[in-house]
Design an enzyme around this catalytic site. Structure first.
Site, short mmCIF file in Angstrom:
data_model
loop_
_atom_site.label_atom_id
_atom_site.label_comp_id
_atom_site.label_asym_id
_atom_site.label_seq_id
_atom_site.Cartn_x
_atom_site.Cartn_y
_atom_site.Cartn_z
N ARG A 35 0.72 -1.28 0.02
CA ARG A 35 -0.03 -0.11 -0.11
C ARG A 35 0.83 1.29 0.13
NH1 ARG A 35 -5.22 0.67 2.27
NH2 ARG A 35 -4.99 -1.51 2.89
N THR A 41 -5.97 -2.07 6.51
CA THR A 41 -7.14 -1.35 6.25
C THR A 41 -7.49 -0.56 7.52
OG1 THR A 41 -7.76 -3.42 5.09
CG2 THR A 41 -9.50 -2.06 6.14
N LYS A 51 -13.39 6.23 12.93
CA LYS A 51 -13.63 6.75 14.27
C LYS A 51 -13.15 8.35 14.48
CE LYS A 51 -14.65 3.26 14.69
NZ LYS A 51 -14.90 2.05 13.87
N ASP A 313 -7.71 -11.01 8.88
CA ASP A 313 -8.99 -11.16 8.10
C ASP A 313 -9.10 -12.27 6.93
OD1 ASP A 313 -9.84 -9.12 9.64
OD2 ASP A 313 -10.33 -7.91 7.86
N HIS A 445 -17.72 5.55 42.24
CA HIS A 445 -19.01 6.24 42.03
C HIS A 445 -18.56 7.81 42.03
CE1 HIS A 445 -23.12 7.33 42.91
NE2 HIS A 445 -22.60 8.48 43.55
#
Ligand SMILES: Cc1cc2nc3c(=O)[nH]c(=O)nc-3n(C[C@H](O)[C@H](O)[C@H](O)COP(=O)(O)OP(=O)(O)OC[C@H]3O[C@@H](n4cnc5c(N)ncnc54)[C@H](O)[C@@H]3O)c2cc1C
Length: 466
Positions: A35, A41, A51, A313, A445
């Site tokens: 590339r 990718t 994103k 992939d 919390h």
């Protein structure tokens, strides 16, 4: 003697993480990428640019719709699309350069060009100028990734009929955008352009969105996206996509049979999934076998050819960057003669919309289908103090525990920031935690993570705050 211990073909998350780990373990390693940039990718046309646009478009929408109710008055909010695209490109640029630095740091040779496997010990590289060189190596890892799947009869021109790659660079906001495919890529990119002003319609062959997601969460997700203005045409088959000048017509008909209709769009995004990419690698010639869908067959990352491995992939498993990354590190360890293990039951999945959706492990549907008795605990963000304070109360956390082993076997959530929260569940599951283990762990919390704790209590029927 072989010049390299390991040659990796493909510089995506699978390939470059394999290279880093191999370098750390002292293997003489080369990585080949055609590339012109490392990162695959994911960094170039996937996770990162999508994103970057999701983040920026979320701010844009918030500035227009929800700042005022918190007393933040901004006047004349407008879109500078070239700047939004520029900051996305800058994020990509910084990260791809970072990966190149990591190759140097770990003494990995980065070779620009297309790799072809000549034999189990030899890879030929054709450089950008057409010059060829041959690399001798003891081991080869194929990490050539995937490309967008085609819709038969539809020609992607990356202008009006685009793949996810084209949808990351549209030079103007389409008035009407049709997304074909209700998977996470289509819904994320559809959300970006809807926030920027497009009227978005999602056409999906199945009668539900995000088919592998827990059914209850997927239904809630669709309701939320609909409320945000996205339209859905579910159970519809696309039978034609035709461009006429600046207009595109999409012909659909009910998957179950019925009348054909035509939808008009300025841009159509084809997002029906991705397919493995192995073209030009010469794999058939060296005895590497594929399955019927073109994925490389492996057994513990080993292909059917000696000393040739495949990860990411281009082989089986979820098509996700962190799965490819993990496999890269594991296979480097195996090649270096160390242990290598990956837990395929604990691979989280996140959809980075607003709210986000995150899940890991089994869904309720999968547990039912497998006949596994389970208990469920749920907690809505409406009852979580931080969510209420931030006016971000949509969604819930759901935790699934195997009734027999008392281990958490799945968790599914929808809500602001749940993509960050799912990590807690992944760690708990890796340690074989029960819901009670999570419930008895003190959580800060006020945080959204208290919803996880309350949902975990719910598994044993003692949710306290709802
Ligand atoms: C729009 C979009 C958003 C996504 N968002 C996310 C997300 O948020 N989270 C997530 O986990 N996943 C996401 N993904 C999926 C993720 O990008 C892939 O799962 C991941 O990139 C796979 O990594 P890989 O290393 O297997 O392959 P790839 O990243 O595809 O890299 C393979 C590389 O090999 C190179 N190559 C191929 N053949 C050769 C050859 N013969 N010689 C040399 N080089 C070669 C290619 O040029 C490519 O750069 C997204 C994908 C898309 C398209």
């Amino acid at each position: 003697m072989s010049a390299y211990d390991l040659v990796i073909v493909g510089g995506g998350p699978g390939g470059y993480n394999c290279a880093i780990r191999a370098g750390q373990l002292g293997l003489k390693t080369a990585i080949i990428e055609k590339r012109g940039l490392l990162g695959g990718t994911c960094l170039n046309v996937g996770c990162i640019p999508s994103k970057a646009l999701l983040h920026a478009s979320e701010y844009y929408e918030a500035a227009r719709t929800s700042f005022a109710k918190m007393g933040v008055m901004v006047e004349g909010v407008s879109l500078d699309l070239p700047q939004m695209l520029k900051q996305k490109d800058e994020a990509v640029d910084g990260l791809t350069k970072g990966v190149e630095f990591l190759m140097k740091k770990n003494k990995v040779d980065y070779i620009k060009g297309a790799g072809r496997i000549v034999s189990p010990g030899s890879v030929e590289v054709t450089g950008p100028d057409g010059a060829k060189q041959s690399l001798e190596t003891k081991n080869i890892v194929i990490a050539t990734g995937s490309v967008p799947a085609d819709l038969p009869g539809v020609t992607v021109d990356e202008e009006r009929i685009v793949s996810s790659t084209g949808a990351l660079t549209l030079s103007e906001v389409p008035k009407k955008l049709i997304v074909i495919g209700a998977g996470y890529i289509g819904l994320e990119l559809g959300s970006v352009w809807r926030r920027l002003g497009s009227e978005v319609t999602v056409v999906e062959y199945l009668d539900r969105i995000t088919p592998t997601m827990d059914g209850e969460i997927a239904k809630m997700f669709q309701r939320i996206l609909t409320k945000q203005g996205m339209k859905f045409e579910l159970g519809q088959k696309v039978v034609g996509v035709e461009r006429k000048g600046k207009a595109v017509k999409v012909a659909i008909e009910p998957a179950a049979g019925g009348d054909r209709r035509t939808l008009d769009a300025d841009v159509v995004l084809v997002a029906i999934g991705r397919k493995p990419f192995t073209t030009g690698l010469g794999l058939e010639g060296v005895g590497v076998r594929f399955d019927q869908r073109g994925f490389i067959e492996t057994d513990h990352y080993k292909t059917t050819a000696p000393n040739i491995y495949a990860i990411g992939d281009c082989t089986h498993g979820p098509m996700l960057a962190h799965k490819a990354e993990e496999e890269g590190a594991v296979v480097a360890q195996l090649i270096a003669g160390q242990w290598g293990h990956m837990n395929y039951d604990i691979i989280p999945g996140v959809v980075y919309t607003n709210p986000e959706v995150a899940g890991v492990g089994k869904t309720e549907e999968e547990l039912k289908a497998a006949g596994i008795a389970y208990k469920v605990g749920k907690f809505p963000f409406m009852a979580n103090s931080r969510a209420r304070t931030n006016h971000e109360t949509e969604g819930l956390v759901k935790i699934l525990e195997d009734s027999h082993t008392r281990r958490v076997v799945g968790a599914h959530m929808i809500g602001v920031g749940v993509g960050e929260m799912i990590g807690e569940i992944c760690v708990a599951m890796e340690f074989g935690a029960s819901a009670e283990d999570i419930a008895r762990t003190c959580h800060a919390h006020p945080t959204m993570t208290e919803a996880i704790r309350e949902a975990a209590k719910g598994v044993d029927g003692w949710t306290m705050q709802a």
